[in-house]
Design a protein around this motif. Structure first.
Motif, PDB file in Angstrom:
ATOM      1  N   VAL A 159       0.850  -1.191   0.000  1.00 19.33           N
ATOM      2  CA  VAL A 159       0.000   0.000   0.000  1.00 19.33           C
ATOM      3  C   VAL A 159       0.889   1.246   0.000  1.00 19.33           C
ATOM      4  O   VAL A 159       1.673   1.445   0.933  1.00 19.33           O
ATOM      5  N   ASP A 160       0.770   2.056  -1.048  1.00 17.88           N
ATOM      6  CA  ASP A 160       1.544   3.294  -1.122  1.00 17.88           C
ATOM      7  C   ASP A 160       0.881   4.230  -2.107  1.00 17.88           C
ATOM      8  O   ASP A 160       0.475   3.795  -3.188  1.00 17.88           O
ATOM      9  N   LYS A 218       5.894   0.915  -7.407  1.00 17.13           N
ATOM     10  CA  LYS A 218       6.605   0.115  -8.415  1.00 17.13           C
ATOM     11  C   LYS A 218       7.873  -0.495  -7.824  1.00 17.13           C
ATOM     12  O   LYS A 218       8.201  -1.652  -8.101  1.00 17.13           O
ATOM     13  N   LEU A 219       8.589   0.290  -7.011  1.00 21.01           N
ATOM     14  CA  LEU A 219       9.827  -0.213  -6.401  1.00 21.01           C
ATOM     15  C   LEU A 219       9.546  -1.380  -5.473  1.00 21.01           C
ATOM     16  O   LEU A 219      10.165  -2.437  -5.577  1.00 21.01           O
ATOM     17  N   ILE A 220       8.577  -1.212  -4.563  1.00 23.45           N
ATOM     18  CA  ILE A 220       8.297  -2.291  -3.608  1.00 23.45           C
ATOM     19  C   ILE A 220       7.742  -3.514  -4.334  1.00 23.45           C
ATOM     20  O   ILE A 220       8.076  -4.642  -3.999  1.00 23.45           O
ATOM     21  N   GLU A 221       6.927  -3.285  -5.360  1.00 21.07           N
ATOM     22  CA  GLU A 221       6.398  -4.406  -6.135  1.00 21.07           C
ATOM     23  C   GLU A 221       7.533  -5.180  -6.801  1.00 21.07           C
ATOM     24  O   GLU A 221       7.577  -6.410  -6.755  1.00 21.07           O
ATOM     25  N   ARG A 222       8.489  -4.459  -7.385  1.00 18.59           N
ATOM     26  CA  ARG A 222       9.614  -5.116  -8.056  1.00 18.59           C
ATOM     27  C   ARG A 222      10.466  -5.900  -7.056  1.00 18.59           C
ATOM     28  O   ARG A 222      10.850  -7.041  -7.309  1.00 18.59           O
ATOM     29  N   LEU A 223      10.755  -5.288  -5.906  1.00 14.63           N
ATOM     30  CA  LEU A 223      11.567  -5.966  -4.892  1.00 14.63           C
ATOM     31  C   LEU A 223      10.873  -7.227  -4.372  1.00 14.63           C
ATOM     32  O   LEU A 223      11.517  -8.261  -4.190  1.00 14.63           O
ATOM     33  N   LEU A 224       9.578  -7.143  -4.146  1.00 13.90           N
ATOM     34  CA  LEU A 224       8.843  -8.302  -3.646  1.00 13.90           C
ATOM     35  C   LEU A 224       8.764  -9.404  -4.701  1.00 13.90           C
ATOM     36  O   LEU A 224       8.934 -10.585  -4.381  1.00 13.90           O
ATOM     37  N   LYS A 225       8.518  -9.031  -5.960  1.00 12.02           N
ATOM     38  CA  LYS A 225       8.452 -10.037  -7.020  1.00 12.02           C
ATOM     39  C   LYS A 225       9.810 -10.680  -7.259  1.00 12.02           C
ATOM     40  O   LYS A 225       9.887 -11.873  -7.544  1.00 12.02           O
ATOM     41  N   THR A 243       0.021  -7.771  -4.567  1.00 13.22           N
ATOM     42  CA  THR A 243      -1.110  -6.942  -4.955  1.00 13.22           C
ATOM     43  C   THR A 243      -0.783  -5.548  -4.460  1.00 13.22           C
ATOM     44  O   THR A 243      -0.392  -5.379  -3.300  1.00 13.22           O
ATOM     45  N   VAL A 244      -0.890  -4.547  -5.337  1.00 12.06           N
ATOM     46  CA  VAL A 244      -0.596  -3.174  -4.938  1.00 12.06           C
ATOM     47  C   VAL A 244      -1.863  -2.332  -5.005  1.00 12.06           C
ATOM     48  O   VAL A 244      -2.674  -2.492  -5.914  1.00 12.06           O
TER      49      VAL A 244
END
Length: 165
Positions: free
Chosen positions: A8-9, A16-23, A30-31
Motif C-alpha cells: 500500500v503506497d 513500483k519499487l516495492i512491487e519489483r523488490l517483492l516479485k 497486490t498493490v
C-alpha cells in the motif's frame, strides 16, 4: 508455496519499487494506492454477505504518509479487527521520526523500514510470513472480500492530512 503481500503506497514510484523488490523475492504482490483501497481489498469491517470471495494475504506493507487513511491508522484498523489482526503489518516511511517508529511498533507493526526500501529490507519479511504456517502449508490468513470500505465509513471517520478530527 508463494506468499501473498499486499503493498500500500500512494506514490507510484514507491509502489513500483516495492512491487519489483517483492516479485524479485518470489512473492505474489497486490498493490493498492490508499489505505481505503487496502481495507476494501481485505474486506474491511463490513459484514455484507454478497460479493464474497476468498482472498489470501500473508503480509501487508504500507507507507506511513498517505492521504485518507494513513499507514498508522491502517495498522490500527487491522489490529483492532477480529478477522485481520493476525496479518503481519510492516510500515515504511521516508521520515526517520523515532516517536512515529515507536508508536507503530507499539501498535503491532512487525517492522518499520526507511525508504527507499532495499532488498535487504525485503529479506527481513520471511520470518513474519512463516509465522503461523501449519503442517499442511495452509494459507496464513484468508479474508472475505466485501462491499467497498467507503460504504462502511461515514465521512467524519475518515482522516486526511488536512482534516484532523
Amino acid at each position: 508455496m508463494q506468499f501473498h503481500v499486499l503493498a500500500v503506497d500512494d506514490s507510484v514510484i514507491d509502489r513500483k519499487l516495492i512491487e519489483r523488490l517483492l516479485k524479485t523475492s518470489s512473492y505474489q504482490v497486490t498493490v493498492v494506492d490508499s489505505g481505503v483501497k487496502a481495507l476494501e481489498y481485505l474486506g474491511g469491517s463490513c459484514n455484507y454477505p454478497n460479493n464474497m470471495q476468498e482472498v489470501e494475504v500473508n503480509l501487508i506493507i504500507t507507507d506511513y504518509c498517505m492521504p485518507g487513511i494513513n499507514g498508522y491508522d491502517l495498522l490500527r484498523k487491522i489490529k483492532e479487527s477480529t478477522t485481520l489482526k493476525n496479518i503481519p503489518v510492516v510500515i515504511m516511511s521516508s521520515e526517520n521520526i523515532p516517536s512515529r517508529i515507536n508508536n507503530c511498533l507499539e501498535q503491532g507493526a512487525e517492522e518499520f523500514f526507511l525508504k527507499p526500501v532495499k532488498q535487504s529490507d525485503v529479506n527481513k519479511l520471511k520470518p513474519h510470513l512463516m509465522r503461523g504456517k501449519g503442517k499442511e502449508n495452509q494459507p496464513n490468513f484468508v479474508v472475505n472480500k466485501r462491499k467497498p470500505m467507503a460504504e462502511c465509513l461515514s465521512p467524519d471517520r475518515i482522516r486526511t492530512k488536512y482534516n484532523y478530527i
